[in-house]
Design an enzyme around this catalytic site. Sequence first.
Site, mmCIF file in Angstrom:
data_model
loop_
_atom_site.group_PDB
_atom_site.id
_atom_site.type_symbol
_atom_site.label_atom_id
_atom_site.label_comp_id
_atom_site.label_asym_id
_atom_site.label_seq_id
_atom_site.Cartn_x
_atom_site.Cartn_y
_atom_site.Cartn_z
ATOM 1 N N THR A 377 81.443 18.248 72.464
ATOM 2 C CA THR A 377 80.923 17.331 73.473
ATOM 3 C C THR A 377 81.233 15.920 72.977
ATOM 4 O O THR A 377 82.080 15.725 72.125
ATOM 5 C CB THR A 377 79.400 17.535 73.634
ATOM 6 O OG1 THR A 377 78.767 17.345 72.356
ATOM 7 C CG2 THR A 377 79.072 18.929 74.112
ATOM 8 N N SER A 395 79.400 16.461 78.109
ATOM 9 C CA SER A 395 80.179 17.628 77.712
ATOM 10 C C SER A 395 81.007 18.201 78.855
ATOM 11 O O SER A 395 80.671 18.039 80.030
ATOM 12 C CB SER A 395 79.236 18.724 77.195
ATOM 13 O OG SER A 395 79.945 19.849 76.733
ATOM 14 N N ILE A 396 82.096 18.877 78.470
ATOM 15 C CA ILE A 396 82.774 19.832 79.341
ATOM 16 C C ILE A 396 82.815 21.201 78.665
ATOM 17 O O ILE A 396 83.547 22.082 79.062
ATOM 18 C CB ILE A 396 84.191 19.376 79.743
ATOM 19 C CG1 ILE A 396 85.031 19.008 78.518
ATOM 20 C CG2 ILE A 396 84.136 18.227 80.734
ATOM 21 C CD1 ILE A 396 86.485 18.696 78.837
ATOM 22 N N ASN A 397 82.014 21.349 77.613
ATOM 23 C CA ASN A 397 81.825 22.579 76.836
ATOM 24 C C ASN A 397 82.912 22.729 75.786
ATOM 25 O O ASN A 397 82.989 21.919 74.870
ATOM 26 C CB ASN A 397 81.714 23.804 77.724
ATOM 27 C CG ASN A 397 80.987 24.958 77.028
ATOM 28 O OD1 ASN A 397 80.104 24.723 76.213
ATOM 29 N ND2 ASN A 397 81.361 26.173 77.337
ATOM 30 N N GLU A 416 81.253 25.282 81.469
ATOM 31 C CA GLU A 416 79.837 25.386 81.118
ATOM 32 C C GLU A 416 79.198 26.695 81.576
ATOM 33 O O GLU A 416 78.113 27.047 81.115
ATOM 34 C CB GLU A 416 79.054 24.211 81.728
ATOM 35 C CG GLU A 416 79.463 22.842 81.231
ATOM 36 C CD GLU A 416 79.051 22.556 79.786
ATOM 37 O OE1 GLU A 416 78.468 23.448 79.146
ATOM 38 O OE2 GLU A 416 79.335 21.437 79.320
ATOM 39 N N ASP A 419 77.872 28.856 78.961
ATOM 40 C CA ASP A 419 76.594 28.589 78.299
ATOM 41 C C ASP A 419 75.457 29.445 78.845
ATOM 42 O O ASP A 419 74.364 29.452 78.287
ATOM 43 C CB ASP A 419 76.225 27.108 78.436
ATOM 44 C CG ASP A 419 76.911 26.251 77.376
ATOM 45 O OD1 ASP A 419 77.674 26.808 76.567
ATOM 46 O OD2 ASP A 419 76.674 25.033 77.358
ATOM 47 N N SER A 448 71.127 24.236 77.075
ATOM 48 C CA SER A 448 72.014 23.400 76.282
ATOM 49 C C SER A 448 71.344 22.997 74.980
ATOM 50 O O SER A 448 70.110 22.946 74.891
ATOM 51 C CB SER A 448 72.379 22.136 77.067
ATOM 52 O OG SER A 448 73.111 21.226 76.261
ATOM 53 N N GLY A 468 78.420 19.003 68.955
ATOM 54 C CA GLY A 468 78.419 20.045 67.939
ATOM 55 C C GLY A 468 77.857 21.378 68.374
ATOM 56 O O GLY A 468 77.510 22.199 67.535
ATOM 57 N N GLY A 469 77.714 21.606 69.695
ATOM 58 C CA GLY A 469 77.241 22.904 70.166
ATOM 59 C C GLY A 469 75.877 23.248 69.630
ATOM 60 O O GLY A 469 74.962 22.420 69.600
#
Length: 570
Positions: A377, A395-397, A416, A419, A448, A468-469
């Site tokens: 992100t 983000s765009i994942n 996304e 997710d 998220s 960083g997910g």
Amino acid sequence: MTSRLRLTPFPSLQGLLLSLLLSFSLSLQAAPERHAIATAHPIATAAADQILNAGGNAFDAAIAASATLGVVEPYGSGLGGGGFYLLRLVEDDGSVRHLFVDARETAPLKAHPDLYRDEGGDVQRAPSINGALAAGIPGLPAALVHLAEHYGKLPLSQSLAPAITAAEHGFAVTTRYQALGGFRLEAMRSDPETARLFLRDNEIPAEGTLIRQPELAQTLRLLAANGRAGFYQGPVAEQLLKGVQAAGGIWQQADFDQYRIIEREPVSFRLGDTEVISSPLPSAGGIALAQILQGQQHLPATDYASTARTHHLVELMRRSYRDRSVLLGDSDFVDVPVAHLLSADYAAQLARQIDPEQATPSASLGEPQLFSEGNNTTHFSLLDAQGNGVAATLSINLPFGAAMTIPGTGVILNNEMDDFAADIHGVNEYGLAGGKANAVEAGKRPLSSMTPTILDSPDQLMLIGTPGGSRIITMVLLGIEAARQGANAEQIVTRPRFHHQYLPDRIQHESDTFNADERKALEALGHDLHEVGRDYGDMQLVIWHKGSDTLEAASDPRGVGESRVEAAAP
């Protein structure tokens, strides 16, 4: 937090009253009279600085930074994605309030829990990662319009001008671009428009290669001229829908018509004299921070860098991520016991479960349930001269999203939808755990980890966040830990990192986080350590020291970002 302002205690009542008065006056000081910016790319930092110097406020600068990051970091965010904005608003009377702007993507109205199952009932991962079926309905364009209409001072056309210039003139490929592009190279090659724009001869471009996006510049112009209708209606919408549907996606005009920005109350809790303001659902971040930081108060005091402290943090991370996996989802769709999960009593309950001499096997906490989350992100933090601030994570994942760009628009689709918990019992790419609360559902927002956060005390204000997910939450946590120990902005963003997310049951860490003795001590407690093989995160941080009226800003050296603090007046 450790203050840079040292107050000498007074033995007299007069002295006590003076001390209290000074503390109260600092808490009301809401204007640093200069501005500070930290973003993940120098061009975006310059864009925000330009808008602030032109008379815009923090929210105008946030529009400029967001749109420009979407141009120069096509691997991290963009008009085809979404994100979260945590706002600090200084009112005319000097009071401060906080607001969370939810611009998270939504599942298309034709989505359903079995969207990614084949005829045999097996979940297929590829359609949720690559291509049109992986894309949720974008929220970022609506967010830019919302910020301009409700909180900015400048017209949207002025705030978007730097992004339009960046798209037209181009930006130079960096080593970060190369690394993230390499991770998604095969998917990018499979889409002709993505390959045309972002590859050269079907390969990752050489460092310094200029990437121009004239179609994206035109889309930004239409957004600037027509507001929401410039993206969600008219020629851009028509091109997006045509492209998605031709590629097997399920977007329709009703998805665009029904998409809404949601303003939410942030998560808020206190640590001594510090108020922590963070992200509510559909972010798991604020709840996790509340559980871990409040739980820590109920554990024995330990040295900052000790094995015991690491053990305590890891055990609290484990339990918080377990709650995330089972209980958390879009609270507009599922019943989540938020008040209970945020309570100090519940945090104390989690702390009481911890054995100081032994790691808790994650399997002993209950049946595992799995889901995934993209790990790339972007984030920026900024503060204007009036004390208004924005911490935003966008983000765009996965890098370059779904690796699909709609011709004529320059818009890279997000992925996304990955997710969501497409298969609540299956193993996934990232090993994260998730349950029915985060199952695919029409109009729902996926859970998220994006955790823009503000810390406010009588003497200090900090705006922090990172990409960083699943590791975002623990990076922000470690940043808060460092700040409370008196670290400066540069020390906070450079601190070595570690992470535990319940499953897989191991401590993930950067190469220089633990020395040999520390590793041995943690392993003796029963922890499994796993070096991730690379540095991770790209933290962007602003700190205002109210007592000395000094500003700090820092960009993570792991990335290519830039921070700026406006020079003091002569």
